[in-house]
Design a protein around this motif. Structure first.
Motif, PDB file in Angstrom:
ATOM      1  N   PRO A  60       7.243   2.660 -10.704  1.00 13.48           N
ATOM      2  CA  PRO A  60       6.221   3.686 -10.952  1.00 13.48           C
ATOM      3  C   PRO A  60       5.928   3.945 -12.418  1.00 13.48           C
ATOM      4  CG  PRO A  60       7.685   4.384  -9.198  1.00 13.48           C
ATOM      5  CD  PRO A  60       8.292   3.153  -9.793  1.00 13.48           C
ATOM      6  N   ALA A  65      -0.549  -2.609 -13.801  1.00 17.11           N
ATOM      7  CA  ALA A  65      -1.067  -1.245 -13.621  1.00 17.11           C
ATOM      8  C   ALA A  65      -2.568  -1.220 -13.395  1.00 17.11           C
ATOM      9  CB  ALA A  65      -0.710  -0.391 -14.828  1.00 17.11           C
ATOM     10  N   GLY A  78       3.746   1.131 -13.609  1.00 20.77           N
ATOM     11  CA  GLY A  78       2.613   0.827 -12.745  1.00 20.77           C
ATOM     12  C   GLY A  78       2.662  -0.556 -12.130  1.00 20.77           C
ATOM     13  N   ARG A  94       0.835  -1.211   0.000  1.00 22.36           N
ATOM     14  CA  ARG A  94       0.000   0.000   0.000  1.00 22.36           C
ATOM     15  C   ARG A  94       0.865   1.254   0.000  1.00 22.36           C
ATOM     16  NH1 ARG A  94      -1.607   3.139   4.145  1.00 22.36           N
ATOM     17  NH2 ARG A  94      -1.123   1.578   5.755  1.00 22.36           N
ATOM     18  N   ALA A 103       4.629   5.565  -5.259  1.00 24.11           N
ATOM     19  CA  ALA A 103       4.770   5.567  -6.719  1.00 24.11           C
ATOM     20  C   ALA A 103       3.927   6.672  -7.341  1.00 24.11           C
ATOM     21  CB  ALA A 103       4.370   4.204  -7.284  1.00 24.11           C
ATOM     22  N   GLU A 104       2.714   6.856  -6.826  1.00 28.17           N
ATOM     23  CA  GLU A 104       1.850   7.921  -7.332  1.00 28.17           C
ATOM     24  C   GLU A 104       2.471   9.288  -7.055  1.00 28.17           C
ATOM     25  OE1 GLU A 104      -1.849   7.158  -5.389  1.00 28.17           O
ATOM     26  OE2 GLU A 104      -2.331   5.413  -6.642  1.00 28.17           O
ATOM     27  N   ALA A 105       3.057   9.460  -5.874  1.00 28.76           N
ATOM     28  CA  ALA A 105       3.695  10.735  -5.528  1.00 28.76           C
ATOM     29  C   ALA A 105       4.904  11.008  -6.422  1.00 28.76           C
ATOM     30  CB  ALA A 105       4.112  10.713  -4.058  1.00 28.76           C
ATOM     31  N   ARG A 109       2.662   1.732  -3.346  1.00 29.88           N
ATOM     32  CA  ARG A 109       1.744   2.231  -4.376  1.00 29.88           C
ATOM     33  C   ARG A 109       1.522   3.740  -4.213  1.00 29.88           C
ATOM     34  NH1 ARG A 109      -1.872  -0.854  -3.113  1.00 29.88           N
ATOM     35  NH2 ARG A 109      -1.361  -2.600  -4.476  1.00 29.88           N
ATOM     36  N   GLN A 110       1.314   4.176  -2.975  1.00 32.38           N
ATOM     37  CA  GLN A 110       1.119   5.604  -2.718  1.00 32.38           C
ATOM     38  C   GLN A 110       2.374   6.401  -3.070  1.00 32.38           C
ATOM     39  OE1 GLN A 110      -0.045   5.786   1.393  1.00 32.38           O
ATOM     40  NE2 GLN A 110      -2.054   4.876   1.038  1.00 32.38           N
ATOM     41  N   MET A 164       5.441   9.912  -9.483  1.00 30.65           N
ATOM     42  CA  MET A 164       4.999  10.250 -10.836  1.00 30.65           C
ATOM     43  C   MET A 164       4.389  11.645 -10.899  1.00 30.65           C
ATOM     44  SD  MET A 164       6.141   7.817 -12.576  1.00 30.65           S
ATOM     45  CE  MET A 164       5.384   8.098 -14.199  1.00 30.65           C
ATOM     46  N   ALA A 165       3.776  12.081  -9.805  1.00 30.85           N
ATOM     47  CA  ALA A 165       3.232  13.451  -9.760  1.00 30.85           C
ATOM     48  C   ALA A 165       4.374  14.468  -9.792  1.00 30.85           C
ATOM     49  CB  ALA A 165       2.380  13.630  -8.513  1.00 30.85           C
TER      50      ALA A 165
END
Length: 254
Positions: free
Chosen positions: A121, A140, A124, A12, A18-20, A15-16, A22-23
């Protein structure tokens, strides 16, 4: 928490993170230099804060050793169980606009990796492994499937090597001695993951790595049936003073 809950927690948070990461990539970022002149970005720091805070809140009894905290002088000591975190493995690739970078969250128990999660990331993908139980890959779209390392094919093994050491003659000689069919140069812990899913066979590493670079991906590869050892066959050990690894060889099934 039992092992299943711990690996779910790591997945978890990976995953969070990875999103940060990529942002940050989408928004643009500056590249700074650490004391050893290696690169660091806002993505490294943001991902580490997210992961470390999440681990310490959920598992306050398990120490967390993280790359950027170590670089900042935070001296967390090893214990019977401890987390090793690399919030952005392959910062060089990330900074260069390439896709081969990873997020590593590994749990060490009694000096050896027990479980690990590696997020890629850019694609995905998320890889997880519990040593002695099994390994998995999540795509992904969130679909999860079991993975397993392979035995070398008749045409010869595929050798993975770091992009940063693409011109190292030791890699060429290693590939020749093992009758390799080809060499694939990519960065970060992705090499371990590709071995774990059976896309290659050998990853020789001569250059320096740190324990947070390898704990999580070693757990994934070992859970998938592969091995990681020093060149003399001695198992890798974790919790060493200074956190530096010796040279090693990672491989799929013998």
């Amino acid at each position: 928490m039992d092992d299943d809950a711990l690996i779910a927690l790591a997945a978890r948070l990976a995953r969070q993170a990875a999103e940060a990461v990529m942002a940050v990539r989408a928004a643009g970022f500056a590249v700074e230099r650490k004391r050893d002149f290696s690169p660091v970005t806002a993505a490294d720091r943001m991902a580490e804060a997210l992961i470390v805070d999440g681990l310490r809140e959920a598992t306050p009894d398990i120490p967390v050793v993280a790359e950027e905290e170590f670089e900042a002088g935070v001296a967390t000591r090893a214990a019977g169980r401890f987390w090793l975190v690399d919030p952005l493995d392959g910062t060089r690739e990330f900074a260069a606009g390439l896709d081969s970078f990873a997020i590593n969250i590994g749990l060490v128990q009694d000096g050896a990796p027990r479980l690990g999660v590696v997020a890629l990331p850019a694609s995905g993908e998320i890889f997880g492994g519990l040593v002695g139980v099994g390994a998995w890959k999540e795509d992904a779209a969130g679909a999860r499937s079991a993975i397993q390392a392979r035995r070398p094919p008749p045409e010869g093994p595929v050798v993975f090597a770091s992009r940063h050491y693409a011109d190292d003659p030791r890699i060429t000689e290693f590939a020749r001695m093992h009758g390799a069919s080809r060499i694939v140069n990519i960065g970060s812990a992705e090499k371990f993951c590709r071995l774990a899913e059976g896309a290659g066979d050998l990853y020789p590493r001569h250059g320096e790595t740190m324990e947070w670079d390898t704990a999580a991906p070693e757990a994934v590869l070992r859970a998938a049936g592969g091995t990681v050892a020093q060149w003399d066959g001695t198992p890798m050990r974790y919790g060493k003073p200074g956190w530096r690894n010796p040279p090693f060889l990672a491989r799929g099934m013998p």
